[in-house]
Design an enzyme around this catalytic site. Structure first.
Site, short mmCIF file in Angstrom:
data_model
loop_
_atom_site.label_atom_id
_atom_site.label_comp_id
_atom_site.label_asym_id
_atom_site.label_seq_id
_atom_site.Cartn_x
_atom_site.Cartn_y
_atom_site.Cartn_z
N CYS A 1 13.66 10.40 7.06
CA CYS A 1 13.68 10.00 8.48
C CYS A 1 15.09 10.11 9.02
CB CYS A 1 13.23 8.56 8.66
SG CYS A 1 11.85 8.11 7.68
N GLU B 1 10.09 15.77 15.24
CA GLU B 1 10.49 15.66 13.83
C GLU B 1 9.68 16.65 13.00
OE1 GLU B 1 9.41 12.04 11.67
OE2 GLU B 1 11.50 11.95 10.98
N LYS C 1 0.85 -1.19 0.00
CA LYS C 1 0.00 0.00 0.00
C LYS C 1 0.88 1.24 0.00
CE LYS C 1 -1.95 2.78 2.80
NZ LYS C 1 -1.80 4.01 1.99
N GLU D 1 9.91 1.27 10.92
CA GLU D 1 10.93 2.32 10.85
C GLU D 1 10.20 3.65 10.95
OE1 GLU D 1 12.84 5.08 9.03
OE2 GLU D 1 14.11 3.76 7.80
P1 ADP Z 1 2.46 11.03 7.28
O1 ADP Z 1 1.68 11.45 8.49
O2 ADP Z 1 3.78 11.64 7.20
O3 ADP Z 1 1.71 11.09 5.99
P2 ADP Z 1 2.00 8.31 8.06
O4 ADP Z 1 2.92 7.61 8.97
O5 ADP Z 1 0.66 8.67 8.59
O6 ADP Z 1 2.81 9.53 7.50
O7 ADP Z 1 1.75 7.48 6.74
C1 ADP Z 1 2.62 6.54 6.20
C2 ADP Z 1 1.81 5.42 5.59
O8 ADP Z 1 0.99 4.85 6.60
C3 ADP Z 1 0.86 5.85 4.48
O9 ADP Z 1 0.88 4.83 3.49
C4 ADP Z 1 -0.48 5.91 5.18
O10 ADP Z 1 -1.57 5.71 4.32
C5 ADP Z 1 -0.35 4.76 6.14
N1 ADP Z 1 -1.25 4.82 7.30
C6 ADP Z 1 -1.68 5.93 7.97
N2 ADP Z 1 -2.48 5.58 8.99
C7 ADP Z 1 -2.55 4.21 9.01
C8 ADP Z 1 -3.21 3.24 9.83
N3 ADP Z 1 -3.96 3.58 10.86
N4 ADP Z 1 -3.04 1.93 9.52
C9 ADP Z 1 -2.27 1.55 8.50
N5 ADP Z 1 -1.63 2.41 7.69
C10 ADP Z 1 -1.76 3.73 7.93
#
Ligand code: ADP
Length: 480
Positions: free
Chosen positions: A286, A384, A177, A252
């Site tokens: 990161c 961050e 995904k 990570e």
């Molecule tokens: P940012 O806030 O910098 O966009 P995230 O850590 O929220 O970074 O997002 C990184 C990835 O995690 C994306 O692919 C996002 O769709 C996914 N993601 C966000 N929330 C969830 C969740 N609750 N469960 C699984 N995947 C998630």
């Protein structure tokens, strides 16, 4: 229609298909704020189909493929990515915003990563355990099964492949995904994997949002392992979501990494490296250096040279190949501005930048930004920011530098600049960090493990440890 006639569809079981709901979402070009493409908005139903396909492939055709053949398929994938290098890099630049030069470098890293894992696919072997003459005991390394790969938007293809390639090398099947901000290169990866002959269901790609598509993927009972790169906040959710079915996790998460310059350092090198360490990929890394720790004796001189170099940096749309592109999204730009306001409110001094460049009225651009007179406990020194914003702190003694470097929730990377080997290695021993770099930044490569301690997560990617994430040990014991 998306660039390069990419299929605007999910890739499930070797077929391109719309989301079951028929819904789509927009992905934007961050340099123009215009819609770049519409992609399917997957939900739990689509995710289930993808997991089902991966499950079927794992227990079916993929099991019949020998490790050496898996390696060959991966080599072919690396070759076709190499052939399509320019196209993929341009796609990455359009979707993420990064300068084309950096995107080309990312694609080179993708090729190296896949080649490394291709070569390892048939060299993963267990042990024999000496228990005496009465028993024969050995281990098999078996693939986990279906693995989920949830990736962020800063290196869309690079981070996807960093875990997908070793999972495939290990014999797992994959549901990938990509981040909602940058879904396009993952779709292109799927089409290239299909072209080189990966069997249906081995690699599936679902595009969608975190809560709607990511969460059901993590929760799905048939998914045995989850690899996630992203924010610590989302990492915590992933742990909770995976608890019910007890999955193997590699996380990570963020970093607040210190680049420490001691008074005996080679300043030319330290300044030049700091530019890349802080502002590469527009600070959206990161493992970027987001804190500069300078020993008092060289503080003024380092700062003078560093600021001079920063003033020379150009900010431009990625296709124009400036030093910095835009941030990935409006949300990230606003987040950066909110940290800049917080720094000012807490009394730090904004030495450079902090604004949108005057010549760029559209696009999510931010000037390279430096804060001085920063207290280590200020929010801008602890959290961050993920933008081209650096905080500069000074220290007197080595112990103080290490104490400041460690006194953050994160522990991903750290860098030390000194000509004294004892100082370098003693500091490296004390730094609470998954990687320590000495007299260089972004050292290591596809062969060297990377990952975090503390709030930066757990598990290691790259190198052989990166493949072992996707293998489980079975112990077989025979009584003679
Ligand atoms: P940012 O806030 O910098 O966009 P995230 O850590 O929220 O970074 O997002 C990184 C990835 O995690 C994306 O692919 C996002 O769709 C996914 N993601 C966000 N929330 C969830 C969740 N609750 N469960 C699984 N995947 C998630």
């Amino acid at each position: 229609m998306s660039p390069y006639d990419l299929p605007n569809a999910l890739f499930i079981d070797g077929k391109w298909q719309p989301s079951i709901s028929g819904e789509t979402f927009d992905t934007f070009n961050p340099a123009t704020e215009e819609v770049l493409a519409k992609v399917p908005r997957a939900n739990a139903q689509d995710v289930h189909l993808a997991v089902q396909a991966a499950h079927r492939a794992f227990y079916g055709e993929w099991r019949q493929v020998t490790p050496a053949e898996r390696g060959k398929l991966l080599y072919r994938l690396a070759q076709t990515i190499q052939t399509n290098r320019e196209e993929l890099a341009k796609l990455e630049t359009l979707d993420n915003g990064k300068p084309l030069r950096e995107a080309l470098g990312d694609i080179d890293g993708v090729v190296q990563t896949i080649e490394y894992n291709a070569g390892a696919a048939d060299k993963l072997q267990g042990d024999t355990i000496p228990l005496g003459y009465e028993v024969v005991d050995f281990t098999w390394l078996e693939p986990l099964g279906v693995t989920a790969h949830i990736v962020p938007w800063n290196f869309p293809l690079g981070i996807a492949v960093r875990s997908v390639a070793p999972a495939l090398a290990a014999g797992c099947t994959v549901v990938l995904k990509p981040a909602e901000e940058t879904p396009l290169s993952a779709l292109r990866l799927a089409s290239l994997a299909q072209e080189v002959g990966f069997p249906d269901g081995v690699l599936n790609v679902v595009t969608g949002f975190g809560e709607e598509a990511g969460a059901p993927l993590v929760r799905h009972p048939w998914v045995r392992g989850v690899t996630f790169t992203g924010s610590a906040e989302t990492g915590r959710k992933i742990i909770a979501q995976s608890a019910e079915s007890l999955k193997s996790l590699v996380l990570e998460l963020g970093g607040k990494n210190a680049l420490i310059v001691f008074e005996d350092a080679d300043l030319d090198r330290a300044v030049e490296d700091a530019i890349e360490a802080v502002f590469g990929n527009c600070g959206q890394v990161c493992s970027a250096a987001s804190r500069l720790l300078l020993q008092r004796q060289i503080y003024q001189e380092f700062q003078r040279r560093f600021s001079e170099r920063v003033l020379q940096l150009s900010v431009a749309p990625g296709l124009e190949n400036g030093d910095l592109g835009p941030l990935v999204s409006r949300e990230q730009l606003e987040r950066a501005f909110s940290y800049i306001r917080s720094g000012l409110e807490e009394g730090a001094s904004l030495t450079l930048g902090g604004k949108r460049p005057e010549n760029l009225s559209r696009g999510y651009f931010l000037q390279p930004t430096i804060f001085e007179k920063v207290h280590p406990k200020m929010r801008i020194a602890q959290e961050e920011i993920f933008a081209p914003v650096v905080v500069v702190l000074s220290f007197e003694h080595d112990d103080e530098a290490l104490q400041i470097a460690n006194d953050v929730p994160y522990g991903l990377t750290a860098g030390i600049y000194t000509r004294d080997i004892r100082r370098a290695l003693t500091s490296a021993q004390w730094l609470e960090s998954g990687s320590v770099w000495i007299n260089g930044w972004y050292l290591g490569g596809v062969q060297a493990p990377t990952g975090g301690v503390k709030a930066s997560g757990f598990g290691r990617e790259r190198g052989l440890p990166g493949i072992h994430n996707y293998l489980q040990i079975k112990n077989v014991a025979i009584k003679l």
